[in-house]
Enzyme design. Sequence first.
Site, short mmCIF file in Angstrom:
data_model
loop_
_atom_site.label_atom_id
_atom_site.label_comp_id
_atom_site.label_asym_id
_atom_site.label_seq_id
_atom_site.Cartn_x
_atom_site.Cartn_y
_atom_site.Cartn_z
N THR A 88 -5.90 3.17 -5.41
CA THR A 88 -6.45 4.25 -4.59
C THR A 88 -7.22 5.25 -5.47
OG1 THR A 88 -4.38 5.49 -4.81
CG2 THR A 88 -4.64 4.13 -2.84
N ASP A 116 11.29 10.72 -7.92
CA ASP A 116 9.90 10.38 -7.62
C ASP A 116 8.95 11.44 -8.18
OD1 ASP A 116 7.66 9.06 -6.62
OD2 ASP A 116 7.86 9.94 -4.62
N LYS A 149 4.30 16.83 -10.11
CA LYS A 149 5.16 16.98 -8.93
C LYS A 149 6.39 17.85 -9.20
CE LYS A 149 4.64 12.77 -6.11
NZ LYS A 149 5.43 11.60 -5.66
N GLY A 207 2.02 1.47 -7.24
CA GLY A 207 3.02 0.48 -6.83
C GLY A 207 4.44 0.81 -7.26
N ALA A 208 4.67 2.00 -7.82
CA ALA A 208 5.99 2.31 -8.38
C ALA A 208 7.07 2.55 -7.32
CB ALA A 208 5.91 3.52 -9.32
N GLU A 209 6.69 2.51 -6.03
CA GLU A 209 7.70 2.53 -4.96
C GLU A 209 8.14 1.10 -4.64
OE1 GLU A 209 5.32 5.13 -5.01
OE2 GLU A 209 7.14 6.18 -5.58
N GLU A 235 -9.71 10.83 0.99
CA GLU A 235 -9.28 11.60 -0.19
C GLU A 235 -10.36 11.68 -1.27
OE1 GLU A 235 -5.49 9.98 -1.51
OE2 GLU A 235 -4.48 10.67 0.33
N THR A 260 3.40 3.63 -12.95
CA THR A 260 2.02 3.22 -12.65
C THR A 260 1.04 4.37 -12.87
OG1 THR A 260 2.53 3.67 -10.34
CG2 THR A 260 2.62 1.37 -11.04
N MET A 294 0.17 -4.76 10.33
CA MET A 294 1.58 -4.96 10.64
C MET A 294 1.92 -6.43 10.36
SD MET A 294 4.52 -3.91 11.77
CE MET A 294 5.99 -4.80 12.32
#
Length: 709
Positions: free
Chosen positions: A185, A324, A351, A201-203, A89, A259, A676
């Site tokens: 990111t 969101d 968004k 981190g807002a999820e 990105e 965030t 994982m």
Amino acid sequence: MRQFLGSLLAATLLISGCSVQKSEKQGESNGAVTHARLLAANQDADNWLTVGRTYDEQRYSPLEQISDQNVGKLGLAWYSDLDTARGQEATPLVIDGVLYVSTAWSLVKAYDGATGKLLWTYDPKVPRETLVRACCDAVNRGLAAWGNLLYIGTLDGRLIAIERKTGTPMWSVDTTEKDKVYTITGAPRVIDGKVIIGNGGAEYIARGYISAYDATTGKRVWRFHTVPGDPSQPFEQPALAQAARTWTGEWWKYGGGGTVWDAIAYDPDLDLLYFGTANGGPWNASVRSPQGGDNLFTSSIVAVRSKTGEYVWHFQETPGDRWDFDSTQHIMLATLPVNGQLRRVVLHAPKNGFFYMLDAATGKFLSAKPFVRAINWTRDIDPVTGRPSPIPAAFYDKTGTPFISLPGAAGAHSWQPMSFSPKTGLVYIPVNEVSFPYAAAGPDWKPAELGYNTAMDAGKTAMPADIRQRGMARAGSTGALVAWDPVAQKTRWRVDYVGPWNGGSLSTAGNLVFEGTANGNFIAYSADKGQKLWWMPVQSGVMAAPMTYSINGVQYVAVMAGWGGVWDVATGVLADKSGPIRNISRLLVFKLGGTAQLPAAPPPPTRLPLDPPKLTGSPQQVEQGKALFARFCSVCHGDAAVSGALNPDLRYSATLENANTWRIIVIDGVLKEGGMVSWAPVMTSQEADNIRHYVTARAHEDAALAKQP
Ligand code: CA
């Protein structure tokens, strides 16, 4: 010895600041980046000194060697295959002939900008298990430069200064607490010797903030929290007392979100630093603030003093957000005629689907109009206050009925940068037209130690096996490049794509707009009319924004290819809307008459027929597995267990028939080096096994579908 001298020189340059840079001629030496140089970045056409090229983040280049008259002769100058096959990105920087770029897993690379020779690679060795707290892949969007150092924010929350000449790390600070779920990111910016960095981190359970560090020493100078903490403790800033009046219940126990994971812009004349904040956390507003409230400063643009972080103004785009609707998308500054007068304005396409124009000095709302064709979550935006009026059905957490919103959580526009051409007066926005279903979790929902904490019931809204419904969802998911007139607030031209999640844009004085696409083309349009003038297949989806620079009189255009990010990892059934997904992570650089050739494209990815083992779980076990999968697994392995290209599609997994191997992976965490981690903190072995039964059942459903005519 040479390297040691280089370090010594770098240190000297740092101490002496701008006086050294002035005596060095650009293009011949790798001069220090100073405040004066960054302020004058727009006139410095050869270089690209900060991620958005200039502090106003217009991503417009005055270079015009490549133009609408000759772009047909554009060819590949050089390319470099990357060693990190995850979403790419980043927008590269170019400083005096050297191209610097960050890649997935927060690696940094330096190349000779003319020849493509790799000069060095720096790997911060991000622990791969960090992936479990990264909502949207191991991506990175870019670097900042100051003096003779570069700065990167790493996925695991460090801010690292690297010597530009050698790639040697000089200092590193943790910008986040190690036991929290923050990730970085976004690209840092440097304002007059201070490195500005936020995080995501807002999820999860996160409280948003943005920080400033001394660029030379790494010492923290200020931090601005975007949402109030526990009101029984003193607020860190006076503005948080005002913000706390817009929250109810015990929000601080859930972090609150907000965030600062991407947009940062700066106006030196106003000395205002602007940043965008994310959604409220958890998404479900009835959990985080049960008696309502706007929940400041979530889903907002905030302006602070760059030296102190002192609050100046805010504008909240989505009060009481529960969809969101981050406002972290690219913030751009421009001077435009508003009602016959030139005015310094903030331009923003968040968004929620509306294009906003605000006064840059005061934050006063000037106008907003939808930049996508359909919006259903709000009736309109108040033309005076800028406040939306969401429809009653949009409050899914109050009604108890799922709501399908357009736009949805992917955003009508996400992090993919837009660009502005002062020649055409247009903003080029990569848009998505994709809906999203929202359903609130039940009253017994509790935050978990691992995984998404959005207080949603993702099982209720998982994509059904019904192929007609899937077909409708796919057909309705599209993307486009929109050329938007910010003064008239209307579309001037629009290019439609097959699918969403295409690349960021670059505009140039050569009357060109460049954009890469999800289906793997790199395209040049005329900026005034949107005519497709040139394109080249690049073998991989492109999300990143292109940039341009010049060395010894030759103009180059660079772009990172490599698809992924949230769209690929989380959307499963919809991920390949633009065609078979492939990630060939690669830096591509073009020039007029370039003759370099890519290696032959590998054959398109094919999937073998599904061949799942016999289903041994009971319907109750499958149902419980479905709920657990939706909450903890779907973020990486795809909605309804259909993954994109980057993470394993578990419907095909050989471990489906082996309960023991499944347990060793899911509970014992044997694959944690691959990202994982062990899920033992949030589920029992029996619950993990029920997920296995659910995935097996899903594989049978889709195997049966595949046999239908
Ligand atoms: Ca978000």
